[in-house]
Design a protein around this motif. Structure first.
Motif, PDB file in Angstrom:
ATOM      1  N   MET A  28       0.814  -1.174   0.035  1.00 33.65           N
ATOM      2  CA  MET A  28       0.119  -0.116  -0.071  1.00 33.65           C
ATOM      3  C   MET A  28       0.787   1.392  -0.021  1.00 33.65           C
ATOM      4  O   MET A  28       1.789   1.380   0.514  1.00 33.65           O
ATOM      5  CB  MET A  28      -0.792  -0.085   1.160  1.00 33.65           C
ATOM      6  N   VAL A  29       0.320   2.316  -0.796  1.00 34.92           N
ATOM      7  CA  VAL A  29       1.176   3.454  -0.818  1.00 34.92           C
ATOM      8  C   VAL A  29      -0.021   4.641  -0.319  1.00 34.92           C
ATOM      9  O   VAL A  29      -0.971   4.859  -0.863  1.00 34.92           O
ATOM     10  CB  VAL A  29       1.745   3.827  -2.159  1.00 34.92           C
ATOM     11  N   HIS A  30       0.478   5.238   0.621  1.00 37.45           N
ATOM     12  CA  HIS A  30      -0.105   6.444   1.266  1.00 37.45           C
ATOM     13  C   HIS A  30       0.598   7.812   0.858  1.00 37.45           C
ATOM     14  O   HIS A  30       1.889   7.767   1.207  1.00 37.45           O
ATOM     15  CB  HIS A  30      -0.321   6.416   2.558  1.00 37.45           C
ATOM     16  N   VAL A  31       0.102   8.710   0.453  1.00 39.73           N
ATOM     17  CA  VAL A  31       0.508  10.033  -0.056  1.00 39.73           C
ATOM     18  C   VAL A  31       0.093  11.212   0.813  1.00 39.73           C
ATOM     19  O   VAL A  31      -1.338  11.298   0.796  1.00 39.73           O
ATOM     20  CB  VAL A  31       0.469  10.225  -1.506  1.00 39.73           C
ATOM     21  N   LEU A  32       1.048  11.911   1.739  1.00 37.39           N
ATOM     22  CA  LEU A  32       0.548  13.131   2.429  1.00 37.39           C
ATOM     23  C   LEU A  32       0.777  14.096   1.576  1.00 37.39           C
ATOM     24  O   LEU A  32       1.959  14.334   1.203  1.00 37.39           O
ATOM     25  CB  LEU A  32       1.124  12.816   3.769  1.00 37.39           C
ATOM     26  N   THR A  33      -0.186  15.015   1.057  1.00 32.67           N
ATOM     27  CA  THR A  33       0.078  15.981   0.305  1.00 32.67           C
ATOM     28  C   THR A  33      -0.331  17.425   1.032  1.00 32.67           C
ATOM     29  O   THR A  33      -1.264  17.564   1.907  1.00 32.67           O
ATOM     30  CB  THR A  33      -0.655  15.992  -1.164  1.00 32.67           C
ATOM     31  N   GLY A  34       0.237  18.575   0.435  1.00 35.65           N
ATOM     32  CA  GLY A  34      -0.087  19.870   0.936  1.00 35.65           C
ATOM     33  C   GLY A  34       0.907  20.560   0.503  1.00 35.65           C
ATOM     34  O   GLY A  34       1.997  20.202  -0.041  1.00 35.65           O
ATOM     35  N   ASP A  35       0.716  22.127   0.723  1.00 38.08           N
ATOM     36  CA  ASP A  35       1.592  22.813   0.035  1.00 38.08           C
ATOM     37  C   ASP A  35       2.945  22.921   1.234  1.00 38.08           C
ATOM     38  O   ASP A  35       2.855  22.373   2.204  1.00 38.08           O
ATOM     39  CB  ASP A  35       1.144  24.403   0.295  1.00 38.08           C
ATOM     40  N   LYS A  36       3.899  23.659   0.723  1.00 32.04           N
ATOM     41  CA  LYS A  36       5.092  24.002   1.666  1.00 32.04           C
ATOM     42  C   LYS A  36       4.707  24.802   2.585  1.00 32.04           C
ATOM     43  O   LYS A  36       4.005  25.659   2.723  1.00 32.04           O
ATOM     44  CB  LYS A  36       6.140  24.836   0.916  1.00 32.04           C
TER      45      LYS A  36
END
Length: 135
Positions: A1-9
């Motif tokens: 499984m791959v989890h990606v935590l995204t967000g701006d700098k």
């Protein structure tokens, strides 16, 4: 499984990744590795988590980073989770989706879970089966 935590700098991705790693290590049966391009967060990570500062290794391309991951797993079959902080600083933005595809295959073959912090748009590719989490 791959989890990606995204967000701006500056959105708090690193802080959230460290928190997730520290929570996970309490019940982990295998090893947890935290990859970063700096030693940021070193003192916040539980001492049972292996911090690897990628900038200390000659990783100059996408292929060398993938080779580095395979080298890690071949040396330690007990790795159950790999956290990658600031993926954008390790590989080029053009290779982000490619990495997600390869990480998914890598995770399935090696029974490893990835939790990745990256600045990226959610891709519309349904076959990736990646869980996105926004900060």
């Amino acid at each position: 499984m791959v989890h990606v935590l995204t967000g701006d700098k500056g959105a708090g991705k690193t802080k959230k990744l460290i928190s997730m790693a520290n929570e996970l290590v309490q019940d982990a049966k295998g090893h947890i590795v935290y990859l970063s391009n700096s030693c940021e967060g070193m003192y916040q990570l539980n001492s049972k988590i292996r911090l690897v500062n990628i900038s200390e290794f000659p990783i100059s391309s996408y292929d060398s980073f993938i080779g580095f991951l395979y080298g890690m797993i071949s040396e330690d079959y007990d790795i159950e989770t790999i956290f990658i902080d600031n993926l954008n600083a390790i590989i080029s933005n053009d290779d982000i989706v490619r990495f997600f595809v390869d990480a998914k295959k890598f995770a399935e073959v090696n029974s490893v879970k990835f939790v990745i912090g990256a600045k990226c748009e959610q891709t519309a590719q349904e076959d990736l089966n990646i869980e996105y989490m926004a900060v």
